[in-house]
Write a protein that holds these residues in place. Sequence first.
Motif, short mmCIF file in Angstrom:
data_model
loop_
_atom_site.label_atom_id
_atom_site.label_comp_id
_atom_site.label_asym_id
_atom_site.label_seq_id
_atom_site.Cartn_x
_atom_site.Cartn_y
_atom_site.Cartn_z
N ASN A 1 0.81 -1.22 0.00
CA ASN A 1 0.00 0.00 0.00
C ASN A 1 0.85 1.27 0.00
O ASN A 1 0.57 2.22 0.70
CB ASN A 1 -1.07 0.00 1.10
CG ASN A 1 -0.45 -0.24 2.47
OD1 ASN A 1 0.78 -0.29 2.60
ND2 ASN A 1 -1.28 -0.37 3.48
N ASP A 2 1.92 1.24 -0.79
CA ASP A 2 2.73 2.45 -0.97
C ASP A 2 1.85 3.52 -1.62
O ASP A 2 1.05 3.21 -2.51
CB ASP A 2 3.91 2.19 -1.92
CG ASP A 2 4.82 1.11 -1.39
OD1 ASP A 2 4.74 0.79 -0.18
OD2 ASP A 2 5.62 0.57 -2.19
N ASP A 3 2.06 4.74 -1.17
CA ASP A 3 1.29 5.84 -1.74
C ASP A 3 2.02 6.38 -2.98
O ASP A 3 2.71 7.38 -2.92
CB ASP A 3 1.10 6.94 -0.69
CG ASP A 3 0.15 8.01 -1.19
OD1 ASP A 3 -0.60 7.73 -2.15
OD2 ASP A 3 0.17 9.11 -0.62
N ARG A 4 1.90 5.66 -4.05
CA ARG A 4 2.60 6.07 -5.27
C ARG A 4 1.77 5.65 -6.49
O ARG A 4 0.81 4.88 -6.35
CB ARG A 4 3.99 5.42 -5.34
CG ARG A 4 3.93 3.89 -5.41
CD ARG A 4 5.26 3.28 -5.80
NE ARG A 4 5.25 1.83 -5.71
CZ ARG A 4 4.98 1.01 -6.72
NH1 ARG A 4 4.65 1.49 -7.90
NH2 ARG A 4 5.02 -0.30 -6.54
N ASP A 5 2.20 6.16 -7.66
CA ASP A 5 1.54 5.70 -8.88
C ASP A 5 2.12 4.34 -9.26
O ASP A 5 3.28 4.06 -9.00
CB ASP A 5 1.79 6.70 -10.01
CG ASP A 5 0.90 7.93 -9.87
OD1 ASP A 5 -0.08 7.86 -9.08
OD2 ASP A 5 1.20 8.95 -10.51
N TYR A 6 1.30 3.54 -9.86
CA TYR A 6 1.72 2.19 -10.24
C TYR A 6 1.78 2.10 -11.76
O TYR A 6 1.00 2.75 -12.47
CB TYR A 6 0.75 1.16 -9.68
CG TYR A 6 0.94 0.96 -8.19
CD1 TYR A 6 1.57 -0.17 -7.68
CD2 TYR A 6 0.48 1.92 -7.29
CE1 TYR A 6 1.76 -0.33 -6.31
CE2 TYR A 6 0.66 1.77 -5.92
CZ TYR A 6 1.30 0.63 -5.43
OH TYR A 6 1.49 0.48 -4.10
#
Length: 352
Positions: free
Chosen positions: A223-228
Amino acid sequence: MDHMLALFLLCPFVFLSAVTSQNDNVCSRPQLAANIEMDEIQRFFNPGAVLALSCKQGYTPVLGPRTIVCTDSGQWAKTKLKCIPKTCPFPDLLSNGEIYYEDTVYQSTINYTCHEGFVLTGASTAVCQANGTWSALVPECKPVSCGLAPIPQFGMIVYDKLIRGNTTDYGVTGTYKCRPPYVVIGDARAECTASGTWTKTPECQVMTCPPPENIYKGYMSNNDDRDYDFMEVIRYGCHGDYVLEGSLQIVCQQDGSWSEKPSCKAPCSVDIQRGRILYKRQKLWIENLRPNRVLHKDIVSVYCLDKARNCGYAVPSQCIDGKLKIPECFELPGAAEYQLRSGSLPSEIDQC
Ligand SMILES: *[C@@H]1O[C@H](CO)[C@@H](O)[C@H](O)[C@H]1NC(C)=O
Ligand SMILES: *[C@@H]1O[C@H](CO)[C@@H](O)[C@H](O)[C@H]1NC(C)=O
Ligand SMILES: *[C@@H]1O[C@H](CO)[C@@H](O)[C@H](O)[C@H]1NC(C)=O
């Protein structure tokens, strides 16, 4: 004739009557049939004069004779001489093109054209010449060639057939691919067109998905807060007795959105205070179901009484996301009855 002309000029009076009397018997210039010609240019011919005839260029003599004689009566002897046009050989076939002609005789023309995607090399027309040969050889229709397809940065093309060297013929097709995380923006299909150019080259661009959201009662593998990036995957699980319904994982799709998320479905409690149930092929007294909890999609049966036949039967019900409906035919036994006469409950008597 020159000799006669000279005498005539020198002594006009003497010869005038003689000439006019002979006029009746000279031959005038002959009328020649089509395409026959003669060399002589004068207008009158004396009896006995022999005139050689020939065919015009591009024509061949048939029958004969090829000379005519001026007779004493001032008429030309007849001839059956005819001049027919020379013919050229039938043209060879033109592969990948068309040949148009109406005839193959002297002065006929042939037009050559190539099919779409082919270019004509050589003469596009030929004329049948006087000597019976065509003015030009049959041309060639060579396939239009495009060169290799342009490759976008971070991309490649997969041709639908093997390409040798660095040219591609008209009609060759292929599919563009981009290295992940880049995706093809534009038409992935490519073709070498009849004009010798490739269809528009697409671009390779990165397509990303926003950080995915968690699901109720669930957890994510990341659940990293980044774009995938395109093709990245997130797996889901459910806490406790919640059951995952749907796909175990979601994937970042080409359009920058995630595939459909699963959901966690709640367990159910079996809401009867007294009685026996059938659960996972086991007959259980409800107080022995500990904890009183069955999972989403589990099937639990309770027992009902067929009063007419005095027999018992199991009625199934399914747990759906926290809700397990107890069948209406179920009758809750009284506390005393349950304690003292449990052997007479629908679950204990003969089964229907
Ligand atoms: C060949 O082409 C010429 C010029 O376009 C045209 O006038 C002629 O009719 C064509 N001949 C044939 C046999 O198609
Ligand atoms: C036929 O005539 C053409 C044009 O005059 C000439 O170029 C060609 O060589 C001749 N062909 C033959 C076989 O005589
Ligand atoms: C590609 O074509 C060029 C000329 O356009 C030539 O010099 C080169 O050798 C060719 N390469 C291959 C791999 O055929």
